[in-house]
Design a protein around this motif. Sequence first.
Motif, PDB file in Angstrom:
ATOM      1  N   GLN A 452       0.842  -1.191   0.000  1.00 37.69           N
ATOM      2  CA  GLN A 452       0.000   0.000   0.000  1.00 37.69           C
ATOM      3  C   GLN A 452       0.879   1.244   0.000  1.00 37.69           C
ATOM      4  OE1 GLN A 452      -2.533   1.217   3.548  1.00 37.69           O
ATOM      5  NE2 GLN A 452      -4.136   0.647   2.105  1.00 37.69           N
ATOM      6  N   THR A 453       0.522   2.210  -0.855  1.00 34.06           N
ATOM      7  CA  THR A 453       1.312   3.432  -0.995  1.00 34.06           C
ATOM      8  C   THR A 453       1.002   4.423   0.115  1.00 34.06           C
ATOM      9  OG1 THR A 453       1.286   3.161  -3.397  1.00 34.06           O
ATOM     10  CG2 THR A 453       1.913   5.331  -2.542  1.00 34.06           C
ATOM     11  N   HIS A 454       2.051   5.019   0.691  1.00 32.84           N
ATOM     12  CA  HIS A 454       1.912   6.105   1.662  1.00 32.84           C
ATOM     13  C   HIS A 454       2.830   7.237   1.211  1.00 32.84           C
ATOM     14  CE1 HIS A 454      -0.121   3.680   4.886  1.00 32.84           C
ATOM     15  NE2 HIS A 454       0.454   2.705   4.200  1.00 32.84           N
ATOM     16  N   PHE A 455       2.273   8.446   1.111  1.00 30.48           N
ATOM     17  CA  PHE A 455       3.089   9.612   0.775  1.00 30.48           C
ATOM     18  C   PHE A 455       3.571  10.253   2.070  1.00 30.48           C
ATOM     19  CE2 PHE A 455       0.311   9.017  -2.893  1.00 30.48           C
ATOM     20  CZ  PHE A 455       1.265   8.923  -3.891  1.00 30.48           C
ATOM     21  N   ILE A 456       4.865  10.471   2.157  1.00 30.68           N
ATOM     22  CA  ILE A 456       5.493  10.917   3.413  1.00 30.68           C
ATOM     23  C   ILE A 456       6.298  12.180   3.131  1.00 30.68           C
ATOM     24  CG2 ILE A 456       5.485   8.727   4.654  1.00 30.68           C
ATOM     25  CD1 ILE A 456       8.260   8.138   3.514  1.00 30.68           C
ATOM     26  N   GLN A 457       5.592  13.289   2.985  1.00 29.12           N
ATOM     27  CA  GLN A 457       6.222  14.520   2.527  1.00 29.12           C
ATOM     28  C   GLN A 457       6.847  15.342   3.645  1.00 29.12           C
ATOM     29  OE1 GLN A 457       6.352  15.158  -0.756  1.00 29.12           O
ATOM     30  NE2 GLN A 457       5.123  13.386  -1.307  1.00 29.12           N
ATOM     31  N   ASP A 458       6.631  14.954   4.911  1.00 34.37           N
ATOM     32  CA  ASP A 458       7.158  15.755   6.011  1.00 34.37           C
ATOM     33  C   ASP A 458       7.704  14.822   7.094  1.00 34.37           C
ATOM     34  OD1 ASP A 458       4.964  15.256   8.144  1.00 34.37           O
ATOM     35  OD2 ASP A 458       3.836  15.888   6.385  1.00 34.37           O
ATOM     36  N   PRO A 459       8.518  15.365   8.017  1.00 38.52           N
ATOM     37  CA  PRO A 459       9.133  14.518   9.055  1.00 38.52           C
ATOM     38  C   PRO A 459       8.126  13.746   9.900  1.00 38.52           C
ATOM     39  CG  PRO A 459      10.279  16.621   8.932  1.00 38.52           C
ATOM     40  CD  PRO A 459       9.085  16.738   8.036  1.00 38.52           C
ATOM     41  N   ALA A 460       6.986  14.366  10.227  1.00 35.84           N
ATOM     42  CA  ALA A 460       6.002  13.670  11.061  1.00 35.84           C
ATOM     43  C   ALA A 460       5.479  12.425  10.360  1.00 35.84           C
ATOM     44  CB  ALA A 460       4.853  14.608  11.405  1.00 35.84           C
ATOM     45  N   ALA A 461       5.187  12.534   9.068  1.00 34.89           N
ATOM     46  CA  ALA A 461       4.682  11.380   8.318  1.00 34.89           C
ATOM     47  C   ALA A 461       5.739  10.289   8.218  1.00 34.89           C
ATOM     48  CB  ALA A 461       4.242  11.824   6.921  1.00 34.89           C
ATOM     49  N   ARG A 462       6.987  10.677   8.031  1.00 32.08           N
ATOM     50  CA  ARG A 462       8.059   9.670   7.949  1.00 32.08           C
ATOM     51  C   ARG A 462       8.250   8.978   9.288  1.00 32.08           C
ATOM     52  NH1 ARG A 462      11.396  14.439   5.595  1.00 32.08           N
ATOM     53  NH2 ARG A 462      10.379  14.648   3.561  1.00 32.08           N
ATOM     54  N   ARG A 463       8.187   9.776  10.348  1.00 32.92           N
ATOM     55  CA  ARG A 463       8.337   9.207  11.688  1.00 32.92           C
ATOM     56  C   ARG A 463       7.228   8.196  11.974  1.00 32.92           C
ATOM     57  NH1 ARG A 463       7.911  13.606  14.167  1.00 32.92           N
ATOM     58  NH2 ARG A 463      10.088  14.261  14.015  1.00 32.92           N
ATOM     59  N   ASN A 464       6.032   8.502  11.498  1.00 29.81           N
ATOM     60  CA  ASN A 464       4.886   7.637  11.776  1.00 29.81           C
ATOM     61  C   ASN A 464       4.989   6.278  11.091  1.00 29.81           C
ATOM     62  OD1 ASN A 464       3.619   9.462  13.465  1.00 29.81           O
ATOM     63  ND2 ASN A 464       2.341  10.338  11.854  1.00 29.81           N
ATOM     64  N   VAL A 465       5.633   6.215   9.909  1.00 32.53           N
ATOM     65  CA  VAL A 465       5.697   4.931   9.194  1.00 32.53           C
ATOM     66  C   VAL A 465       6.904   4.094   9.591  1.00 32.53           C
ATOM     67  CG1 VAL A 465       4.442   5.834   7.202  1.00 32.53           C
ATOM     68  CG2 VAL A 465       6.947   5.867   7.177  1.00 32.53           C
ATOM     69  N   LEU A 466       7.842   4.684  10.322  1.00 35.33           N
ATOM     70  CA  LEU A 466       9.065   3.947  10.657  1.00 35.33           C
ATOM     71  C   LEU A 466       8.804   2.613  11.351  1.00 35.33           C
ATOM     72  CD1 LEU A 466      11.932   6.359  11.794  1.00 35.33           C
ATOM     73  CD2 LEU A 466      12.094   4.433  10.210  1.00 35.33           C
ATOM     74  N   PRO A 467       7.940   2.546  12.381  1.00 37.14           N
ATOM     75  CA  PRO A 467       7.733   1.249  13.034  1.00 37.14           C
ATOM     76  C   PRO A 467       7.245   0.165  12.078  1.00 37.14           C
ATOM     77  CG  PRO A 467       6.859   3.026  14.397  1.00 37.14           C
ATOM     78  CD  PRO A 467       7.206   3.632  13.077  1.00 37.14           C
ATOM     79  N   GLU A 468       6.391   0.554  11.116  1.00 39.99           N
ATOM     80  CA  GLU A 468       5.891  -0.440  10.169  1.00 39.99           C
ATOM     81  C   GLU A 468       6.987  -0.881   9.201  1.00 39.99           C
ATOM     82  OE1 GLU A 468       1.699   0.159   8.702  1.00 39.99           O
ATOM     83  OE2 GLU A 468       2.036   2.141   9.581  1.00 39.99           O
TER      84      GLU A 468
END
Length: 548
Positions: A452-468
């Motif tokens: 599944q695609t996730h767009f991670i344009q900012d640090p908060a979004a990148r931080r949120n996907v790291l555990p997955e």
Amino acid sequence: MGIFDDLNPLTPFAALNTPSGRRSWLAGLCTSIPRATDRNDLLDLIDNALLTSAPAGDTATLESLGTRYRGQVDKAGELHDRVNRVARKGLPEVWVGHTSVLASDAVAGAARAATRMSEAFQGGAKALHALADALGTAQTQDADGRALLRQAKERLGPRDSFFDVGRAIETAQEKAEEKAALEAGRSLATGGVELMHKGAVTADDAVRAATRDLNKWAAEARAGKMHSGQLSAVDRMMLADASGKDGAPDCNEILTAGELERSGRAMDQLSPADRARMDRLLADAKTPQEKAYLMKALAAGHGVDDIQTFDGKIHGKDPAWLQRHLTPIVTQVDSLRDEGTDPGNGANVNTAVQSFDGQKWMQGGDGRDNTCVASSTVTARALVDPVYALSLTGGPSGQEDDPTAFRNRLVAEQHRVHLEGHGGAHWNGMHAEGNNEVADKEISPETGSSYQTHFIQDPAARRNVLPEIEKAVADGKPVPIAVGGTDATGRYYGHALMVVGQQGDKLEIYNPYGTTTWVSEDDFVNGGMAKASNSWTPDAVEVHLPQD
């Protein structure tokens, strides 16, 4: 900037009480509160800060669990010593289990399993104690911040009513007092919300670190991942222990945690006739590595007919041959060493070349095709499917050692996948939809997980996907990512990479220019991905996550 710059005002209240939601909400208030120029507005902002719950968790319970985990370390160490004593006494050269493991090899494997058990308990205990300490700090910071916010409300006094706001005449003294109260209240509120935000950041980072580490140690409990009733405990232990001849053993196990699970389930689902054939193939294998690659093929979804054909091509080959032909990415012992970056392009100096007989696993074979999505997908599929890997390295017979022939087959596959993902003409780029499509078609059948695609344009979004991301790669599921940025002229560049490993707070990144390197979580979150590519593409902008 308003209080909702980082969090939509329609966000459900429950989102404010997650670690990431609280962090984002309070970050916005850290900007809004110091700018407030109206008493009523400031009181509203203070109430918005107090809406959030305190960092949740019982530090005493976490400490107790960590102590219990640590207490198991000594027991695992005692087991390791006892197993080693058995090995030193000299065991007869007898075969044990369905996969024909020498007793001495089985005992050595048991000793290594005991060591891993000890390391897992030690790592789990450390993660829980660190979480307890950080959570205690976060709760104190939050409580102190709330106290300051309540003081600010007292200093500000009640809200102005409609009649107060519309009052035409106000003495100079009243104006001065109101201004002083506003400034004092704003100062207190600013300090309070900053403390609460520090607590939210401390808690959020600690939860993410604990999740990452506990997922890793759970994946390290490797022998327990294979639940097949068709294999003995010795079989399962030896298959979990098998690693490639080259590189760091703990980073180059042939079967990942996810593959151990899938192969065990697949064994139990075979018909009696196919199970008997599979048992015979395993029993006749000459090395633990050969057995492990047969089970890896089963985990990748191949039937016993295909595995029997595959076995005919690899049977009796030594571990070095097997690794060279069947494993496109090898992690070296010194790969995590930080040797700095190249001042010319910002890339890590410490990169490892991934090649077959001198020919890199590289887009276009020489880097000239812009098929980074297709090329990283092809290599990722070869990483999880040894039958597919051998078709590229060994050709139809499986016996070839010709780098030119390998290159031709590799580039042909890259072009096929590029077209499959509706890539651009002249092998020039692919959109996000195509990236996800080829991951689903080429990697999902082998891993059992769609993407599944996730767009991670900012640090908060990148931080949120790291555990997955970290959980996926701990289970052996490659994660496609896209990076991007602009050059000095403002021209945008994009590139596709693949996350293929994780150790501590670092991610192992495959670049389809034929190399791997490690980047930190901070690099991934805060625009440091040039280390895995170049200075034109510093930002992670897109990730394709496996969905169980």
